[in-house]
Design a protein around this motif. Sequence first.
Motif, mmCIF file in Angstrom:
data_model
loop_
_atom_site.group_PDB
_atom_site.id
_atom_site.type_symbol
_atom_site.label_atom_id
_atom_site.label_comp_id
_atom_site.label_asym_id
_atom_site.label_seq_id
_atom_site.Cartn_x
_atom_site.Cartn_y
_atom_site.Cartn_z
ATOM 1 N N UNK A 284 32.981 22.851 29.034
ATOM 2 C CA UNK A 284 32.422 23.603 28.144
ATOM 3 C C UNK A 284 31.989 24.949 28.653
ATOM 4 N N UNK A 285 32.503 25.476 29.952
ATOM 5 C CA UNK A 285 32.514 26.912 30.151
ATOM 6 C C UNK A 285 33.319 27.754 29.156
ATOM 7 N N UNK A 286 32.719 28.940 28.829
ATOM 8 C CA UNK A 286 33.642 29.810 27.845
ATOM 9 C C UNK A 286 34.442 30.654 29.094
ATOM 10 N N UNK A 287 35.746 30.623 29.395
ATOM 11 C CA UNK A 287 36.305 31.264 30.333
ATOM 12 C C UNK A 287 37.194 32.414 29.749
ATOM 13 N N UNK A 288 36.857 33.575 30.044
ATOM 14 C CA UNK A 288 37.595 34.951 29.326
ATOM 15 C C UNK A 288 38.952 34.965 29.966
ATOM 16 N N UNK A 289 39.906 35.349 29.337
ATOM 17 C CA UNK A 289 41.126 35.679 29.692
ATOM 18 C C UNK A 289 41.042 37.174 30.372
ATOM 19 N N UNK A 290 41.490 37.408 31.583
ATOM 20 C CA UNK A 290 41.260 38.904 32.220
ATOM 21 C C UNK A 290 42.513 39.719 31.396
ATOM 22 N N UNK A 291 41.943 41.009 31.538
ATOM 23 C CA UNK A 291 42.736 41.954 30.988
ATOM 24 C C UNK A 291 44.051 41.945 31.572
ATOM 25 N N UNK A 292 45.157 42.511 31.162
ATOM 26 C CA UNK A 292 46.319 42.883 31.889
ATOM 27 C C UNK A 292 46.526 44.450 31.955
ATOM 28 N N UNK A 293 47.021 44.639 32.895
ATOM 29 C CA UNK A 293 46.976 46.080 33.400
ATOM 30 C C UNK A 293 47.070 46.516 34.747
ATOM 31 N N UNK A 294 46.729 47.605 35.489
ATOM 32 C CA UNK A 294 46.938 48.351 36.766
ATOM 33 C C UNK A 294 45.526 47.576 37.439
ATOM 34 N N UNK A 295 45.963 46.928 38.721
ATOM 35 C CA UNK A 295 44.943 46.411 39.594
ATOM 36 C C UNK A 295 44.496 47.259 40.816
ATOM 37 N N UNK A 296 43.843 46.741 41.621
ATOM 38 C CA UNK A 296 43.551 47.550 42.912
ATOM 39 C C UNK A 296 44.538 47.675 43.503
ATOM 40 N N UNK A 297 45.218 48.654 44.261
ATOM 41 C CA UNK A 297 46.433 48.734 44.827
ATOM 42 C C UNK A 297 47.662 48.945 43.829
ATOM 43 N N UNK A 298 48.872 48.659 44.169
ATOM 44 C CA UNK A 298 49.913 49.004 43.210
ATOM 45 C C UNK A 298 50.286 48.053 42.017
ATOM 46 N N UNK A 299 49.579 46.774 42.276
ATOM 47 C CA UNK A 299 50.021 45.755 41.300
ATOM 48 C C UNK A 299 49.697 45.694 39.917
ATOM 49 N N UNK A 300 50.411 45.305 38.757
ATOM 50 C CA UNK A 300 50.247 45.412 37.538
ATOM 51 C C UNK A 300 50.333 43.925 37.143
ATOM 52 N N UNK A 301 49.380 43.650 36.334
ATOM 53 C CA UNK A 301 49.519 42.233 35.379
ATOM 54 C C UNK A 301 48.284 41.567 34.991
ATOM 55 N N UNK A 302 48.118 40.399 34.643
ATOM 56 C CA UNK A 302 46.809 39.898 34.162
ATOM 57 C C UNK A 302 45.921 39.661 35.422
ATOM 58 N N UNK A 303 44.758 40.033 35.118
ATOM 59 C CA UNK A 303 43.652 39.920 36.227
ATOM 60 C C UNK A 303 42.564 40.855 36.203
ATOM 61 N N UNK A 304 42.710 42.032 35.520
ATOM 62 C CA UNK A 304 41.734 43.123 35.272
ATOM 63 C C UNK A 304 40.432 42.655 34.553
ATOM 64 N N UNK A 305 39.459 43.253 35.027
ATOM 65 C CA UNK A 305 38.069 43.024 34.631
ATOM 66 C C UNK A 305 37.987 43.622 33.387
ATOM 67 N N UNK A 306 37.792 42.579 32.335
ATOM 68 C CA UNK A 306 37.523 43.398 30.828
ATOM 69 C C UNK A 306 36.528 44.241 30.786
ATOM 70 N N UNK A 307 36.648 45.282 29.760
ATOM 71 C CA UNK A 307 35.500 46.278 29.682
ATOM 72 C C UNK A 307 34.309 45.513 29.020
#
Length: 395
Positions: A143-166
């Motif tokens: 029953x928890x609502x788990x948001x999907x993280x944003x896609x984009x640039x992370x700390x460091x050089x990696x890019x993908x799904x995992x960013x904190x949404x605004x």
Amino acid sequence: MSRSGREILLGVGGGIAAYKSADLVRRLQDSGYLVTVVPTPASLNFVGSATWEALTGRPVQTQVWENVHAVPHISLAENADYIVIAPATADLIARLAQGRADDLLTNIVLASAVPKLIVPAMHPEMWHDRATADNVEVLRNRGFVVMEPDVGRLTGSDVGAGRFPDSGSIISELSAIVGRTSDLLGVKILITAGGTREAIDPVRFIGNRSSGKQGYAIAQAALARGATVRLVSANCDLPIPQGAQVTPVETADQMQDALEEFFEDSDVLVMCAAVADAKPRNLSEMKIKKKDLHSIELVANPDLLATISHNRKAGQIIVGFAAETSNLELHAQNKLDEKGLDMIFVNDVSGGAIFGSDQTHGRFLFKDAPGIEIAPTSKDTLAHELLNQVRNRLS
Ligand code: CTP
């Protein structure tokens, strides 16, 4: 649950995105929420308690070992209307999925039944890892609502799904939960739960197997959705749902008195209790010795539901329950018609099934719509489905 209905407990996990939650606190406050922050110990490496205390004007604690006399995990859990965990790291998600209670935040989550929104933030590899995906699925199933993280640039050089949404996206997700869960705001619901007992002598009684779990689950669910709840509780040994006004009763006559007192001012009656259909004609003041206990003369109890429903005002909704062992639908349909109900939930109780269990199954029948089959599910889920049906019929 708080008086304002707008208390947010914000759990902050140990990820770099913790600093973004400082903005989230401000935006939540701008939206009229009152915020208490509970950081995990690891998150203090990124943002210290002083920041949260200054932003919220409230004390901040991370461990159950501080302020022990105030039992903080219980008092904080009781005061929260919603729990938001942002950012939620892979480790925090894993601990929540396992039901761990190794810091103050995870203790609070276990102690609280309010809606919970999880905002993950982590590197894409960690987000996509099978372990994290499985843990997220466990939480969603709970029953928890788990948001999907944003896609984009992370700390460091990696890019993908995992960013904190605004903050805006997080608040709109929260608003959807609040909107969904406050749909019974101000509705007065009278619920009976448990089973009545009719005394034979000071020692013995005629009773039934009803535990009260279903009625209590409905009370809890209705409170979480903003309703005002009066719970007429017959012989239940269950924790009282926080915020419910409880009237304890023992017998069918006492339950009838309570219904007469509270029904007129209620919008909805959910008659979940199992009422003893008969009581001994004479109550023996003295214990009846076993040699004299051959037979007990019974007189019928009134049908509380039928009586009350025939005296109802326009617009009041009445929900009955039926416990059957054969011809479920036929018997339930007769009860729906004869007792003048808006809807009824019928359980198959063959062999004592369902009594005392956390699970249930059965069928809803309605005065105004085709029935709905309910496959095996928790009594909490059934409670919400019943309330959805009630809400759709409230004028
Ligand atoms: N009920 C009631 N007063 C009674 C008996 C039952 O208000 N004296 C209510 C129950 O709370 C339930 C519904 O009526 O919501 C159906 O209860 P159930 O025990 O299934 O049926 P009965 O009416 O008692 O009929 P029977 O025992 O013949 O199945």
